[in-house]
Design a protein around this motif. Structure first.
Motif, PDB file in Angstrom:
ATOM      1  N   UNK A 142       0.952  -1.553  -0.032  1.00  0.00           N
ATOM      2  CA  UNK A 142       0.210  -0.243  -0.064  1.00  0.00           C
ATOM      3  C   UNK A 142       0.858   1.250  -0.220  1.00  0.00           C
ATOM      4  N   UNK A 143       1.871   1.516   0.880  1.00  0.00           N
ATOM      5  CA  UNK A 143       2.901   2.324   0.880  1.00  0.00           C
ATOM      6  C   UNK A 143       3.824   2.729  -0.265  1.00  0.00           C
ATOM      7  N   UNK A 144       3.936   1.726  -1.045  1.00  0.00           N
ATOM      8  CA  UNK A 144       4.434   2.063  -2.735  1.00  0.00           C
ATOM      9  C   UNK A 144       3.879   2.315  -3.422  1.00  0.00           C
ATOM     10  N   UNK A 145       2.621   1.817  -3.198  1.00  0.00           N
ATOM     11  CA  UNK A 145       1.394   2.253  -4.507  1.00  0.00           C
ATOM     12  C   UNK A 145       1.351   3.788  -3.984  1.00  0.00           C
ATOM     13  N   UNK A 146       0.842   4.257  -2.696  1.00  0.00           N
ATOM     14  CA  UNK A 146       0.636   5.873  -2.833  1.00  0.00           C
ATOM     15  C   UNK A 146       1.828   6.301  -2.915  1.00  0.00           C
ATOM     16  N   UNK A 147       3.187   5.923  -3.089  1.00  0.00           N
ATOM     17  CA  UNK A 147       4.207   6.776  -3.107  1.00  0.00           C
ATOM     18  C   UNK A 147       4.389   6.844  -4.869  1.00  0.00           C
ATOM     19  N   UNK A 148       3.829   5.456  -5.826  1.00  0.00           N
ATOM     20  CA  UNK A 148       4.318   5.595  -7.085  1.00  0.00           C
ATOM     21  C   UNK A 148       2.944   7.093  -7.570  1.00  0.00           C
ATOM     22  N   UNK A 149       1.715   6.836  -7.389  1.00  0.00           N
ATOM     23  CA  UNK A 149       0.303   8.054  -7.651  1.00  0.00           C
ATOM     24  C   UNK A 149       0.693   9.031  -7.583  1.00  0.00           C
ATOM     25  N   UNK A 150       1.928   9.174  -5.910  1.00  0.00           N
ATOM     26  CA  UNK A 150       2.958  11.225  -6.522  1.00  0.00           C
ATOM     27  C   UNK A 150       2.225  11.055  -4.396  1.00  0.00           C
ATOM     28  N   UNK A 151       1.726  11.209  -3.992  1.00  0.00           N
ATOM     29  CA  UNK A 151       1.487  11.204  -2.563  1.00  0.00           C
ATOM     30  C   UNK A 151       2.120  11.504  -1.875  1.00  0.00           C
ATOM     31  N   UNK A 152       2.041  12.334  -0.851  1.00  0.00           N
ATOM     32  CA  UNK A 152       3.547  12.283   0.162  1.00  0.00           C
ATOM     33  C   UNK A 152       3.209  11.182   0.849  1.00  0.00           C
ATOM     34  N   UNK A 153       3.933  10.665   1.081  1.00  0.00           N
ATOM     35  CA  UNK A 153       3.168   9.051   2.049  1.00  0.00           C
ATOM     36  C   UNK A 153       4.207   9.294   4.212  1.00  0.00           C
TER      37      UNK A 153
END
Length: 489
Positions: free
Chosen positions: A381-392
């Motif tokens: 989930x973390x990796x996918x959010x980062x790929x989308x451009x979110x600041x996680x």
């Protein structure tokens, strides 16, 4: 530390400035209209002064529907969120009889024990029948049962300490026990982002408090050097004792403590280590034993180990684990043990049963599967959010994932858009976070299926596009297509 983009910081300050200006204008208007009204409490000072209550009245109430959402089901991977409405611009909210089935990304149900479990639930029900729902007494009176004694032995063995003491509330474990451990003439050195329960406990102790930069062992060493050299205020006598307080996983950042380096510094300067594992115990490590197991730190090097049962174990309460002498001392002096009602026996049985499942003592490998699943779910989930451009924020393996929102207008926009798509998320703003650092906090569970996570990612991506919180460039489409092809295979 978080670096805020310049334009984002300016727009956030501007938004808060507008809210403050309009709030003050409304307050002045209210004074004019209330001037002639009678006051039934003549001679009394206002119980809530206008400036103290300003944030609640003029900012929080505008978006109150995004917080404190009631549910009418177990906090499993999906929950029933009760619908509410307001007739006074969110000043008050009224519940309806309707509920919406939502994907749960807000609960701390890390290992999925928060709902029915084939091993835990029957034993909890049996405990309820035998002991009732409450002991109706403190531990030193008639509130200690055989289950409580078994729980303390079980916890001590699980975390790798000689003894343990349990309390009925996780927050009170810190706020009530820290003042017992240290007092006037002592020094508490606390991480700058420690939980408010630690802050309250430190303030209540009467000890001198110093803060070091979040998760920065080098700054911790500088603070220790300075404080040891200076000694106590005015007298400059040596400190009676020094305790360094850190967390295993920081609940608002999702970051894992740099424990090996911090332990090394504390050993060098003869300071005690107090480790709060509220969010890490049960959730990380090969066998769920927390940050010590994950980072290879000997539990003997951590003097006081604290944790809660509300996250990974699907129950309530907290514990302190340490030497036998320490635990015996706490049993004689800790108000949470002496005066508070003991943890309910069914809750204690839930914790025991959950630990047995985690360790495989239930005769299955479900515990190992849960630990593997939460690690896989979290990292995916973390990796996918980062790929989308979110600041996680946060580290790999951590089930806590804050998505930075910054602007106050984006707090309700993101929360309401997710709820509209049947995804329940938690949004957090001031005073729980600094004024500029509002965020949405995602909590991943082992009970989430891959389909659940993919649905959540689609909804969050859509909400992110609508609210403009994708602060980084998204991954190239070629990588996305390759990822989709692998999933289909």
């Amino acid at each position: 530390m978080i670096t805020i983009p310049y334009l984002t910081a300016v727009s956030t300050y501007f938004s808060y400035g507008l809210l403050f200006a309009f709030g003050q204008l409304r307050d002045y208007s209210r004074l004019i209209f209330d001037w002639c009204s009678t006051n039934n409490l003549q001679g009394y000072a206002p119980i809530c002064l206008a400036h103290e209550d300003f944030y609640i009245r003029r900012l929080y109430h505008r978006i109150q529907d995004c917080f404190n959402r009631p549910i009418s089901s177990a906090p499993d991977s999906w929950v029933d969120v009760i619908e509410r409405y307001s007739n006074d611009n969110n000043k008050t909210l009224k519940r309806t009889t309707k509920s919406t089935r939502c994907l749960n990304l807000g609960s701390y149900n890390y290992l999925g024990f928060g709902s029915f479990d084939e091993y835990c639930t029957p034993r909890v029900i049996e405990s309820l029948k035998k002991f009732s729902a409450s002991t109706c007494s403190s531990r030193v009176d008639a509130g200690t049962t055989s289950v409580h004694a078994e729980l303390e032995e079980c916890v001590a063995k699980y975390v790798g300490k000689p003894a343990a003491i349990v309390t009925g509330m996780g927050f009170a474990t810190n706020s009530a026990i820290i003042p017992v451990l240290i007092g006037k003439g002592g020094l508490i050195i606390s991480d700058s982002l420690n939980h408010t329960s630690i802050v309250n406990g430190a303030r209540g102790s009467g000890a001198t408090i110093r803060v070091f930069q979040h998760n920065t062992p080098a700054h911790l060493e500088r603070v220790l050097k300075e404080q040891i050299a200076e000694g106590q205020p005015r007298t400059h006598r040596p400190w009676k004792k020094i305790i360094v307080v850190v967390e295993g996983i920081y609940s608002m950042e999702g970051e894992i403590c740099q424990l090996p380096e911090i332990v090394s510094v504390c050993k060098k300067y003869k300071a005690y280590v107090y480790l709060d594992e509220a969010h890490s115990i049960g959730a990380i490590g090969k066998t769920g034993r927390g940050v010590c197991e994950l980072l290879g730190v000997d539990t003997a090097d951590v003097d006081i180990m604290m944790g809660t049962f509300t996250k990974s174990f699907g129950s309530c309460g907290g514990y302190i684990a340490g030497s036998k002498e320490l635990i015996q001392y706490l049993k004689y002096h800790c108000p949470a043990h002496l005066y508070a009602t003991s943890i309910s026996t069914p809750s204690a049985q839930q914790i025991i049963s959950a630990i047995k499942v985690i360790l495989g003592e239930d005769g299955s490998n479900r515990g190992a599967q849960k630990l593997a699943r939460i690690r896989e779910n979290s990292n995916f989930f973390r990796a996918e959010l980062q790929k989308m451009g979110f600041e996680v924020l946060g580290d790999n393996d951590s089930p806590v994932m804050p998505i930075m929102l910054y602007n106050p207008a984006k707090i309700p926009a993101f929360s309401r858009e997710c709820l509209r798509e049947n995804v329940a998320v938690v949004v957090v703003g001031f005073p729980a976070t600094p004024l500029l650092l509002a965020r949405a906090r995602i909590c991943i569970s082992a009970s989430h299926s891959r389909e659940d996570l993919i649905k959540a990612l689609k909804v969050i991506s859509k909400a992110g596009d609508l609210t403009g919180i994708k602060y980084f460039p998204a991954a190239p489409k070629k990588q996305e297509e390759e990822k989709d092809r692998i999933k289909l295979d």
